[in-house]
Design a protein around this motif. Sequence first.
Motif, PDB file in Angstrom:
ATOM      1  N   SER A   1      -1.863  -1.270  -3.906  1.00 61.00           N
ATOM      2  CA  SER A   1      -1.152  -0.141  -4.523  1.00 61.00           C
ATOM      3  C   SER A   1      -1.633   0.012  -5.963  1.00 61.00           C
ATOM      4  O   SER A   1      -2.411  -0.786  -6.460  1.00 61.00           O
ATOM      5  CB  SER A   1       0.353  -0.395  -4.505  1.00 61.00           C
TER       6      SER A   1
ATOM      7  N   ASN B   1       2.398  -3.300   4.789  1.00 62.63           N
ATOM      8  CA  ASN B   1       1.721  -3.046   6.071  1.00 62.63           C
ATOM      9  C   ASN B   1       2.078  -1.672   6.648  1.00 62.63           C
ATOM     10  O   ASN B   1       2.141  -1.492   7.863  1.00 62.63           O
ATOM     11  CB  ASN B   1       2.073  -4.144   7.095  1.00 62.63           C
ATOM     12  N   GLY B   2       2.378  -0.717   5.775  1.00 59.38           N
ATOM     13  CA  GLY B   2       2.691   0.633   6.242  1.00 59.38           C
ATOM     14  C   GLY B   2       4.073   0.765   6.845  1.00 59.38           C
ATOM     15  O   GLY B   2       4.414   1.815   7.384  1.00 59.38           O
ATOM     16  N   GLN B   3       4.896  -0.292   6.771  1.00 57.72           N
ATOM     17  CA  GLN B   3       6.212  -0.262   7.417  1.00 57.72           C
ATOM     18  C   GLN B   3       7.320  -0.076   6.388  1.00 57.72           C
ATOM     19  O   GLN B   3       7.310  -0.696   5.320  1.00 57.72           O
ATOM     20  CB  GLN B   3       6.470  -1.578   8.169  1.00 57.72           C
ATOM     21  N   TYR B   4       8.303   0.753   6.734  1.00 54.97           N
ATOM     22  CA  TYR B   4       9.486   0.934   5.893  1.00 54.97           C
ATOM     23  C   TYR B   4      10.721   0.958   6.783  1.00 54.97           C
ATOM     24  O   TYR B   4      10.817   1.858   7.608  1.00 54.97           O
ATOM     25  CB  TYR B   4       9.390   2.223   5.075  1.00 54.97           C
TER      26      TYR B   4
ATOM     27  N   THR C   1       1.980   4.669   1.510  1.00 54.08           N
ATOM     28  CA  THR C   1       2.018   5.184   2.882  1.00 54.08           C
ATOM     29  C   THR C   1       2.875   6.445   2.865  1.00 54.08           C
ATOM     30  O   THR C   1       3.933   6.448   2.231  1.00 54.08           O
ATOM     31  CB  THR C   1       2.718   4.139   3.794  1.00 54.08           C
TER      32      THR C   1
ATOM     33  N   THR D   1       4.744   0.538   0.598  1.00 52.89           N
ATOM     34  CA  THR D   1       5.259  -0.216   1.744  1.00 52.89           C
ATOM     35  C   THR D   1       4.499  -1.532   1.876  1.00 52.89           C
ATOM     36  O   THR D   1       3.490  -1.741   1.216  1.00 52.89           O
ATOM     37  CB  THR D   1       5.038   0.542   3.064  1.00 52.89           C
TER      38      THR D   1
ATOM     39  N   SER E   1       4.689   9.896  -0.764  1.00 56.08           N
ATOM     40  CA  SER E   1       3.881   8.682  -0.762  1.00 56.08           C
ATOM     41  C   SER E   1       4.788   7.529  -1.192  1.00 56.08           C
ATOM     42  O   SER E   1       5.425   7.586  -2.240  1.00 56.08           O
ATOM     43  CB  SER E   1       2.725   8.876  -1.738  1.00 56.08           C
TER      44      SER E   1
ATOM     45  N   VAL F   1       5.762   8.628   3.917  1.00 58.47           N
ATOM     46  CA  VAL F   1       6.997   8.410   4.676  1.00 58.47           C
ATOM     47  C   VAL F   1       7.812   9.692   4.583  1.00 58.47           C
ATOM     48  O   VAL F   1       7.992  10.240   3.485  1.00 58.47           O
ATOM     49  CB  VAL F   1       7.797   7.209   4.120  1.00 58.47           C
TER      50      VAL F   1
ATOM     51  N   GLN G   1       0.827  -1.203   0.000  1.00 60.91           N
ATOM     52  CA  GLN G   1       0.000   0.000   0.000  1.00 60.91           C
ATOM     53  C   GLN G   1       0.858   1.247   0.000  1.00 60.91           C
ATOM     54  O   GLN G   1       2.010   1.225   0.445  1.00 60.91           O
ATOM     55  CB  GLN G   1      -0.874   0.013   1.262  1.00 60.91           C
TER      56      GLN G   1
END
Length: 569
Positions: free
Chosen positions: A75, A51-54, A36, A49, A46, A38, A34
């Motif tokens: 995405s 699960n929204g994690q980077y 996210t 990522t 934008s 950052v 998705q």
Amino acid sequence: MATSLKYSGLLVLILALTLSLADADVHYHDFVVQATPVKRLCKTRSTITVNGQYPGPTLEVNNGDALVVNVVNRSRYNVTIHWHGIRQLRTAWADGPEFITQCPIRPGGSYAYRFTIEDQEGTLWWHAHSSWLRATVYGALIIYPAPGSSYPFPTADRETPILLGEWWNADPITVVRQATFSGSPPNVSDAYTINGQPGDLYSCSNTETTVVPINTGETNLLRVINSAMNQELFFMVANHDFTVVAVDASYLRPFTTSVIMLGPGQTTDVIITGDQSPGRYYMAASPYQTAQNAAFDNTTTTAILEYKSAPCPARGVPSYPVMPSLPAFNDTPTVTSFTQSLKSPQQVPVPTDIDENLFFTVGLGLFNCPPNFTPAQCQGPNGTRFTASMNNVSFVLPSTYSILQAYQQGIQGVFTTDFPPVPPVQFDYTGNVSQSLWQPVPDTKVYKLKFGSKVQIVLQDTSIVSGENHPIHIHGYDFFIIGEGFGNFDPSTDPDNFNLVDPPRRNTVGVPVNGWSVIRFVAYNPGVWLMHCHLDVHITWGLAMAFLVENGVGELETLEPPPADLPPC
Ligand code: C2O
């Protein structure tokens, strides 16, 4: 009598099944791909990522476990995930490279990758294998020894994954699309990162710098992964030596060094000991760059090794961590002495009586501007377009079927099986190469291997455009690196120096700049396996080929049928 024998046999079978089930776990994960927001280097963008994690989530499993990772694509891009270094025995469908083993997961689609870890332990990682999404879609994959077994070295007090990455202020997909349009090298990155953070030497970064704890007398196993897109990197920790214990999830004979070098795709496990005065020490990564006259991101990323007992800095007095002195960006001798220190812990089963003696050139090239192209599309030197090839074939990904599906379903016209075993023309590979040899042929060719064939490949860098250290990765296999050198490989003398006793086992080999590496493996894993340079700019230009390994005899030597949810083409 007969009945009771049969009965006890059944009991033994049930017992064995229960034991193995008790030991091996199945790990279920959802990976939602998705966009996210950052923020890095003072700007928010934008970012794709998981699960929204980077960087993305760390997967932790034991040798022998199975993984089911359900990838949901929310995405706007096509995506696939590759489990870098996992051999995928009989499960090539879960390997991930787009249009090689599967068609991509389209926006809104999903696919569950199912595979088992068989006889592998150590540090691997996962990353997107579609366009340049892996710039931000990646994470560590850590395989602990099976329950009841242990490391071949004293277990460290702590373990810390160290993911080296590369950050662009622009969307990496835009960066690669611009480069593909113009035929020129892509813009270089704006920062390197350690666990997603650029560190103290970049603007707007010093409040988020990664901190790694240690205590006096403690040991910490650093699982270093080069997940950068386009750059080999040196890695050091100020005042602390490394005991190097593994590379690419294969154990080594431990040795001590102050600096390691990793190409993209490679991992190195090192143990550090808290044997310095309590304080703060930088861990840092900086580029190892070998191409001549090429732009590169010449910056340094840092994290902080912090002793838990370190005295608090006096109020208002900044206490700067100690900085290591990193090698110069072009310090090839340091790289050579590092790679020559890598040895398996004991004698290993290097195949001999080679069935397939292959010689592949790896290198760059320049296409003349095609007649229907505008000058804006030919921004390479003198109005050319950059390209790259193996044995003069610049690899083109199919776009309608994956090669594995086309093979399995007998669909014609997707690929051919005539990848050349040796270069079509022999020349002085590392000399002054005639311009007539600078233009490879774009095509989708694979090289067929019989199940069980013993393969040797000489990987020979060329000096076309520029010699360069190329991190060459093979999917589906580990291989032994039995030799390396500079200049042209000499088949009459160089084999005398092959290490057939205790060479290192890896999945990615750094072919020395203007030099060669020789690797060996046995083709026991049926499927279609991509081999490519792990500098994404080079794979984009075609520095790749694929092996098609046929099935052997019986179920255990045969590729499993495709999963029902394999993304449609
Ligand atoms: Cu790290 Cu083709 O892969």
